[in-house]
Structure formats: C-alpha cells, structure tokens
Scaffold this motif. Structure first.
Motif, PDB file in Angstrom:
ATOM      1  N   GLU A 136      42.424  51.694  46.545  1.00 37.97           N
ATOM      2  CA  GLU A 136      42.646  51.874  45.108  1.00 37.97           C
ATOM      3  C   GLU A 136      43.671  50.867  44.587  1.00 37.97           C
ATOM      4  OE1 GLU A 136      43.697  55.300  41.813  1.00 37.97           O
ATOM      5  OE2 GLU A 136      43.452  55.869  43.901  1.00 37.97           O
ATOM      6  N   GLY A 137      44.748  50.655  45.353  1.00 41.61           N
ATOM      7  CA  GLY A 137      45.755  49.673  44.959  1.00 41.61           C
ATOM      8  C   GLY A 137      45.182  48.269  44.899  1.00 41.61           C
ATOM      9  N   ARG A 138      44.337  47.941  45.864  1.00 46.49           N
ATOM     10  CA  ARG A 138      43.697  46.613  45.891  1.00 46.49           C
ATOM     11  C   ARG A 138      42.796  46.455  44.673  1.00 46.49           C
ATOM     12  NH1 ARG A 138      42.684  43.405  50.290  1.00 46.49           N
ATOM     13  NH2 ARG A 138      42.789  45.166  51.703  1.00 46.49           N
ATOM     14  N   ALA A 139      42.032  47.506  44.327  1.00 50.32           N
ATOM     15  CA  ALA A 139      41.127  47.433  43.178  1.00 50.32           C
ATOM     16  C   ALA A 139      41.908  47.236  41.882  1.00 50.32           C
ATOM     17  CB  ALA A 139      40.268  48.700  43.099  1.00 50.32           C
ATOM     18  N   VAL A 140      43.017  47.949  41.739  1.00 53.44           N
ATOM     19  CA  VAL A 140      43.851  47.803  40.546  1.00 53.44           C
ATOM     20  C   VAL A 140      44.397  46.381  40.454  1.00 53.44           C
ATOM     21  CG1 VAL A 140      46.051  48.505  39.489  1.00 53.44           C
ATOM     22  CG2 VAL A 140      44.475  50.239  40.351  1.00 53.44           C
ATOM     23  N   MET A 141      44.918  45.872  41.571  1.00 56.23           N
ATOM     24  CA  MET A 141      45.486  44.529  41.567  1.00 56.23           C
ATOM     25  C   MET A 141      44.407  43.462  41.405  1.00 56.23           C
ATOM     26  SD  MET A 141      48.695  44.840  41.463  1.00 56.23           S
ATOM     27  CE  MET A 141      49.206  43.145  41.762  1.00 56.23           C
ATOM     28  N   ASP A 142      43.212  43.696  41.980  1.00 51.14           N
ATOM     29  CA  ASP A 142      42.101  42.763  41.756  1.00 51.14           C
ATOM     30  C   ASP A 142      41.810  42.656  40.261  1.00 51.14           C
ATOM     31  OD1 ASP A 142      41.650  42.144  44.449  1.00 51.14           O
ATOM     32  OD2 ASP A 142      39.948  43.520  44.659  1.00 51.14           O
ATOM     33  N   ARG A 143      41.726  43.797  39.580  1.00 54.28           N
ATOM     34  CA  ARG A 143      41.451  43.789  38.136  1.00 54.28           C
ATOM     35  C   ARG A 143      42.567  43.084  37.381  1.00 54.28           C
ATOM     36  NH1 ARG A 143      40.789  49.256  38.638  1.00 54.28           N
ATOM     37  NH2 ARG A 143      42.402  49.655  37.108  1.00 54.28           N
ATOM     38  N   CYS A 144      43.796  43.397  37.732  1.00 51.55           N
ATOM     39  CA  CYS A 144      44.955  42.812  37.053  1.00 51.55           C
ATOM     40  C   CYS A 144      44.985  41.298  37.239  1.00 51.55           C
ATOM     41  CB  CYS A 144      46.223  43.449  37.603  1.00 51.55           C
ATOM     42  SG  CYS A 144      47.741  42.793  36.908  1.00 51.55           S
ATOM     43  N   MET A 145      44.874  40.837  38.461  1.00 58.64           N
ATOM     44  CA  MET A 145      44.934  39.401  38.740  1.00 58.64           C
ATOM     45  C   MET A 145      43.735  38.676  38.136  1.00 58.64           C
ATOM     46  SD  MET A 145      47.736  38.685  40.337  1.00 58.64           S
ATOM     47  CE  MET A 145      48.462  39.917  39.299  1.00 58.64           C
ATOM     48  N   THR A 146      42.561  39.312  38.127  1.00 59.77           N
ATOM     49  CA  THR A 146      41.381  38.710  37.514  1.00 59.77           C
ATOM     50  C   THR A 146      41.598  38.531  36.016  1.00 59.77           C
ATOM     51  OG1 THR A 146      39.905  39.612  39.199  1.00 59.77           O
ATOM     52  CG2 THR A 146      38.898  38.987  37.111  1.00 59.77           C
ATOM     53  N   ALA A 147      42.159  39.555  35.376  1.00 61.83           N
ATOM     54  CA  ALA A 147      42.429  39.460  33.931  1.00 61.83           C
ATOM     55  C   ALA A 147      43.404  38.326  33.636  1.00 61.83           C
ATOM     56  CB  ALA A 147      42.979  40.789  33.414  1.00 61.83           C
ATOM     57  N   ILE A 148      44.435  38.183  34.460  1.00 58.30           N
ATOM     58  CA  ILE A 148      45.406  37.093  34.269  1.00 58.30           C
ATOM     59  C   ILE A 148      44.756  35.745  34.528  1.00 58.30           C
ATOM     60  CG2 ILE A 148      47.515  36.047  35.204  1.00 58.30           C
ATOM     61  CD1 ILE A 148      48.519  38.963  35.675  1.00 58.30           C
ATOM     62  N   ASP A 149      43.963  35.674  35.589  1.00 54.52           N
ATOM     63  CA  ASP A 149      43.310  34.418  35.950  1.00 54.52           C
ATOM     64  C   ASP A 149      42.287  33.988  34.897  1.00 54.52           C
ATOM     65  OD1 ASP A 149      42.869  32.266  37.808  1.00 54.52           O
ATOM     66  OD2 ASP A 149      41.014  33.256  38.428  1.00 54.52           O
ATOM     67  N   ASP A 150      41.578  34.956  34.330  1.00 50.92           N
ATOM     68  CA  ASP A 150      40.540  34.646  33.339  1.00 50.92           C
ATOM     69  C   ASP A 150      41.124  34.209  31.999  1.00 50.92           C
ATOM     70  OD1 ASP A 150      38.644  35.234  35.221  1.00 50.92           O
ATOM     71  OD2 ASP A 150      38.124  37.192  34.381  1.00 50.92           O
ATOM     72  N   ALA A 151      42.274  34.745  31.635  1.00 50.16           N
ATOM     73  CA  ALA A 151      42.853  34.430  30.314  1.00 50.16           C
ATOM     74  C   ALA A 151      44.372  34.504  30.388  1.00 50.16           C
ATOM     75  CB  ALA A 151      42.324  35.392  29.270  1.00 50.16           C
ATOM     76  N   PRO A 152      45.017  33.503  31.028  1.00 50.91           N
ATOM     77  CA  PRO A 152      46.458  33.588  31.273  1.00 50.91           C
ATOM     78  C   PRO A 152      47.338  33.651  30.040  1.00 50.91           C
ATOM     79  CG  PRO A 152      45.611  31.408  31.832  1.00 50.91           C
ATOM     80  CD  PRO A 152      44.437  32.272  31.515  1.00 50.91           C
ATOM     81  N   THR A 153      46.859  33.182  28.899  1.00 55.73           N
ATOM     82  CA  THR A 153      47.696  33.217  27.707  1.00 55.73           C
ATOM     83  C   THR A 153      47.055  34.010  26.571  1.00 55.73           C
ATOM     84  OG1 THR A 153      46.797  31.132  26.925  1.00 55.73           O
ATOM     85  CG2 THR A 153      48.849  31.020  28.222  1.00 55.73           C
ATOM     86  N   ALA A 154      46.022  34.767  26.881  1.00 60.01           N
ATOM     87  CA  ALA A 154      45.362  35.572  25.846  1.00 60.01           C
ATOM     88  C   ALA A 154      46.347  36.564  25.249  1.00 60.01           C
ATOM     89  CB  ALA A 154      44.171  36.319  26.440  1.00 60.01           C
ATOM     90  N   GLY A 155      46.245  36.759  23.986  1.00 58.35           N
ATOM     91  CA  GLY A 155      47.104  37.727  23.317  1.00 58.35           C
ATOM     92  C   GLY A 155      48.469  37.206  22.922  1.00 58.35           C
ATOM     93  N   ILE A 156      48.779  35.967  23.290  1.00 57.15           N
ATOM     94  CA  ILE A 156      50.063  35.379  22.922  1.00 57.15           C
ATOM     95  C   ILE A 156      49.828  34.438  21.745  1.00 57.15           C
ATOM     96  CG2 ILE A 156      51.981  33.911  23.640  1.00 57.15           C
ATOM     97  CD1 ILE A 156      51.446  34.847  26.515  1.00 57.15           C
ATOM     98  N   SER A 157      50.486  34.716  20.641  1.00 55.97           N
ATOM     99  CA  SER A 157      50.377  33.812  19.501  1.00 55.97           C
ATOM    100  C   SER A 157      51.769  33.588  18.912  1.00 55.97           C
ATOM    101  CB  SER A 157      49.431  34.387  18.446  1.00 55.97           C
ATOM    102  OG  SER A 157      49.927  35.622  17.988  1.00 55.97           O
ATOM    103  N   TYR A 158      51.957  32.460  18.307  1.00 58.36           N
ATOM    104  CA  TYR A 158      53.262  32.114  17.720  1.00 58.36           C
ATOM    105  C   TYR A 158      53.117  31.884  16.248  1.00 58.36           C
ATOM    106  CZ  TYR A 158      54.724  31.520  22.519  1.00 58.36           C
ATOM    107  OH  TYR A 158      55.008  31.731  23.829  1.00 58.36           O
TER     108      TYR A 158
END
Length: 158
Positions: A136-158
């Motif tokens: 379960e921990g691996r699945a959570v971290m897989d999702r988290c790291m995939t989201a970061i890898d797919d869009a590392p700056t998504a949601g950040i605007s200045y």
C-alpha cells in the motif's frame, strides 16, 4: 453485549477495513503498476527530492522545516528494489529524515499504523529495528512520484 458477541463484530470490522484497503490498492493506477524501468526512475526522483529537502533545510533553520513523515517515506520508497521492499535500518531512516531516533521511531509507528510501512525488531538484537515499505505504501508513493514526474510545476503560477 457480551464479550462473545463483540469478538465477531470486531472481526467483521477488521475484514471490512481490509477489504477497503484492498479496494484502494486495486484502484491505484486502475490495477496497472509502473514498469520496472518507470519505478527505477520514480525512486531516483524520490532520492532527488529527499536531497533537495536536505539542502533547503541546511540553509534554513532545519528545525522549522523538518517533515519527518515525508522524508521517511521518500527514503524508504527510494530504498525499495524492483518487486520487493528493501529492508532499511530504522537508524538510517531517522538520519535521512533529519530527526532524532526517538522522533523518527514515533513517525515510523504512525506510518505503520497507516499501513504504509512495516517495522520489525531484530530477534537477535532487540535494539535494532528494520523498516520496509508495504504494498500500500509503495502504491501511494508510486502515485505521488508519478504525479510529480508528469507535471513537476503544475498548479504553480506567479
């Protein structure tokens, strides 16, 4: 209610919680797990994130910027190998998280209660504790790291 009636109810609740956990796990990636190559890349990303957090903390008052749970999960996830959880010493995990052993062990206990990691006391040396990431921990971290890898700056605007 008598004790005999409570035990089956407790067992039913335990089974329901386990089924809920399994349903969440199956839903992670729609049942599709990252390939071995992708998981290696995600572990490298986790190592990089942990290093960046360590550098930032070294320039700031680290006591104000330590997040033991995140650092522990990054370190434990990064230490896992393809297809299985890597076994890491609790001491190494605490050091990587940048916290004293007592604080790290407390957070490892919290992560264990959440089903993200499993800790084991060495039967030959009760002072030594090892930690592994759970499925379960691996699945959570897989999702988290995939989201970061797919869009590392998504949601950040200045």
């Amino acid at each position: 209610m008598t004790n005999d009636a409570v035990q089956p109810l407790d067992r039913i609740q335990s089974i329901r919680e386990e089924l809920d956990r399994l349903a969440r796990q199956i839903a992670d990636f729609g049942g599709v797990r990252p390939s071995a190559d992708k998981r290696r890349a995600l572990r490298t990303l986790a190592k990089g994130l942990l290093w960046q957090r360590t550098v930032i903390a070294s320039y700031l008052d680290s006591s104000d910027f330590v997040d033991p749970a995140t650092n522990l999960m990054l370190f434990i996830y990064a230490g896992a190998t393809d297809g299985q959880a890597g076994t890491l010493s609790a001491g190494a995990c605490c050091e990587a998280a940048g916290v004293p052993r007592t604080t790290g062990l407390r957070w490892i206990g919290i992560l264990e209660q959440k089903g993200l990691v499993k800790s084991t006391t060495d039967p030959k040396d009760k002072r030594r504790t090892t930690v592994q990431i759970t499925q379960e921990g691996r699945a959570v971290m897989d999702r988290c790291m995939t989201a970061i890898d797919d869009a590392p700056t998504a949601g950040i605007s200045y």
